[in-house]
Design a protein around this motif. Structure first.
Motif, short mmCIF file in Angstrom:
data_model
loop_
_atom_site.label_atom_id
_atom_site.label_comp_id
_atom_site.label_asym_id
_atom_site.label_seq_id
_atom_site.Cartn_x
_atom_site.Cartn_y
_atom_site.Cartn_z
N VAL A 266 51.42 67.37 -75.91
CA VAL A 266 50.56 66.50 -76.72
C VAL A 266 50.56 65.08 -76.14
N VAL A 399 45.89 79.06 -79.98
CA VAL A 399 46.49 77.85 -80.54
C VAL A 399 47.90 77.73 -80.00
N SER A 411 53.25 70.38 -84.00
CA SER A 411 51.97 70.00 -83.39
C SER A 411 51.11 71.24 -83.21
N VAL A 412 49.80 71.03 -83.20
CA VAL A 412 48.83 72.12 -83.05
C VAL A 412 47.80 71.71 -82.00
N VAL A 413 47.63 72.53 -80.96
CA VAL A 413 46.60 72.32 -79.94
C VAL A 413 45.67 73.52 -79.99
N PHE A 423 43.94 68.17 -80.84
CA PHE A 423 45.28 68.47 -81.36
C PHE A 423 45.51 67.72 -82.67
N GLY A 424 46.54 68.13 -83.38
CA GLY A 424 46.91 67.47 -84.62
C GLY A 424 48.34 67.82 -85.00
N LYS A 439 41.51 74.62 -86.79
CA LYS A 439 40.52 73.62 -86.39
C LYS A 439 40.41 72.51 -87.42
N ILE A 442 43.14 69.49 -86.89
CA ILE A 442 43.24 68.69 -85.66
C ILE A 442 42.28 67.52 -85.65
N THR A 443 42.58 66.56 -84.78
CA THR A 443 41.64 65.49 -84.43
C THR A 443 40.90 65.94 -83.18
N ARG A 444 39.59 65.81 -83.17
CA ARG A 444 38.78 66.30 -82.05
C ARG A 444 38.87 65.35 -80.85
#
Length: 471
Positions: A266, A399, A411-413, A423-424, A439, A442-444
């Motif tokens: 990240v 993911v 964290s998530v990608v 990711f978020g 989806k 996350i922040t785009r």
């Protein structure tokens, strides 16, 4: 004891330029007690503009000693003393490099009179040696000559330590001790940028994240990432000065901020996005892209699907979009060699073996003969297509779940249909049954070849992240 030093050089880069003059003033903490000065033959021409600045010409240094002839005197003159200079990293880096070329490790404690001046005489409009000396009435003769600048720096140093030598309750010993403590602190922090305090560095976190260097106006001038922010920033400040630009970079750092990211993946993704968004002055290389070599494909006049590599910006023969981008030609060749071995491709048809006949692998029975027409294009191209499929992500939509910024967070990608979405961070209790659930968390961010390479590299490595696949 202090060795107050100034040098003149053939240019601004220790890696390639040489010293033309050195001056050393020895200060015992009370006064100058000795001095040393000599021109030095750099064994190369002095550029005209340098001669114009310093007054030192090729004729003047023609019969001067070479550095190795005065090296012993410099070692003995500075032995056991603190190396003091105005912008100490410049002079210290040059002298270290000259000694390194002789196979000798030159190492001294250092003290920077720029930092000391900022600490003891705050608020001046400039701390360049010329303007600083003018501000506090120090005569500066023979400007841009080592003897003149070193003498002025010695007078500056003398004035600074006496500015900070008050008589504490009538006790001269306490006053001297007070001065000693200030100097010890400055010696410890001499390699820090002039505006940065030890407390700022001490308070940096030792965790993954992205950090920002700001100038005096608050503008971001550099963005970096690390799995240990504090350690990486200290490395920035401790590395030897390489060029005048690197010295300017360091001297322009007036503040440090950071964003915690939780893990390296990240951090890399966010750093890439921030550099592209902010375009910091000192991120020029990364701003252009660190992935400058591409793997390309085309079909030759015999119907064989070929692979090749080359500069992305100068791909004259294969002026199409690269299938994958890598940082340099060496890594691109290594990548292709790996694919040749794994998919039984032809070295010649991958531009890895230059010949008009059969490739080397055919001679050792590891190539099926596409290089000399023994294998049909249809059969060979099937294996090339399989190799090309492996260039993309192993899975179409997936993911990556990694460590978060604090306990209880992860964290998530998200990658959907081969496209990076962003990711978020989510709570450990977060549950999802579909890709859409992730989806929404996350922040785009924009997809591009840099982040694709970051994610591919992460997935090929020995990571401990959880990967959830959505086919």
């Amino acid at each position: 004891m202090y060795a107050i030093i100034d040098i003149e050089t053939t240019g601004g880069q220790p890696s390639q330029d040489k010293i033309t003059e050195i001056a050393i003033f020895i200060h015992d903490g009370h006064q100058v007690v000795d001095k040393y000065n000599t021109l030095i033959n750099p064994q190369r021409p002095i550029p005209y503009f340098i001669s114009q600045l310093t007054g030192i010409t090729d004729e003047m240094v023609k019969d001067a000693p070479k550095f190795y002839e005065v090296a012993k005197e410099i070692v003995e003159f500075t032995n056991g003393k603190v190396f003091v200079a105005h912008n100490v990293r410049f002079d210290y880096s040059f002298i270290k490099k000259e000694f390194a070329d002789l196979g000798y490790t030159f190492q001294r404690k250092t003290l920077c009179t720029v930092r000391l001046s900022r600490s003891l005489i705050p608020g001046l409009p400039s701390y360049s040696l010329g303007k600083l000396c003018k501000s506090i009435d120090i005569p500066l003769k023979q400007r841009h000559r080592a003897i003149g600048d070193a003498e002025a720096t010695a007078k500056l140093f003398d004035k600074l330590i006496k500015i900070n030598r008050p008589i504490v309750d009538g006790n001269m010993n306490m006053a001297a001790e007070h001065t000693s403590q200030v100097l010890k602190q400055e010696i410890k922090t001499s390699l820090l940028p002039p505006h940065i305090t030890k407390e700022q560095v001490d308070n940096l976190p030792m965790v993954p994240g992205v950090y920002y260097f700001h100038n005096e106006k608050g503008e971001v001038i550099y963005v970096g990432k690390s799995i240990n922010i504090k350690k990486r920033i200290i490395q920035h400040f401790n590395i030897d000065y390489k060029s005048r630009k690197s010295l300017d970079f360091k001297n322009n750092i007036a503040d440090i901020t950071y964003e915690l990211m939780g893990n390296e993946l990240v951090s890399l993704l966010f750093e890439s996005a921030e550099i592209k968004r902010m375009k910091p002055h000192y991120n020029r290389q990364q701003r252009r892209s660190v992935f400058n070599t591409g793997i390309f494909t085309y079909i030759d006049d015999k119907g064989y699907k070929r692979l090749t590599f080359g500069s992305i910006n100068k791909a004259d023969d294969v002026s199409m979009t690269p299938i994958i981008a890598l940082s340099n030609h060496y890594k691109a060749k290594g990548f292709l060699f790996h694919k040749v071995g794994k998919y039984n491709l032809c070295q010649k048809l991958c531009d890895l073996y230059k010949t008009t006949g059969a490739c080397f692998d055919y001679q050792v029975h590891q190539c099926q003969g596409a290089c000399i027409g023994k294998e049909s294009p249809e059969e060979y191209n099937q294996r090339v297509d399989a190799a090309l499929d492996s260039f993309t992500y192993e899975h179409n939509s997936f993911v990556i779940i990694g460590k978060g910024r604090e306990p209880g967070e992860k964290s998530v990608v998200v990658i959907e249909h081969g496209t990076y979405l962003g990711f978020g961070f989510v709570d450990q209790t977060f549950s999802a049954s579909s890709l859409d659930d992730f989806k929404g968390a996350i922040t785009r961010y924009n997809d591009n070849k840099d982040v694709q390479q970051i994610i591919r590299g992460h997935m090929r490595g020995k990571h401990k992240d959880k990967v959830i696949v959505f086919e």
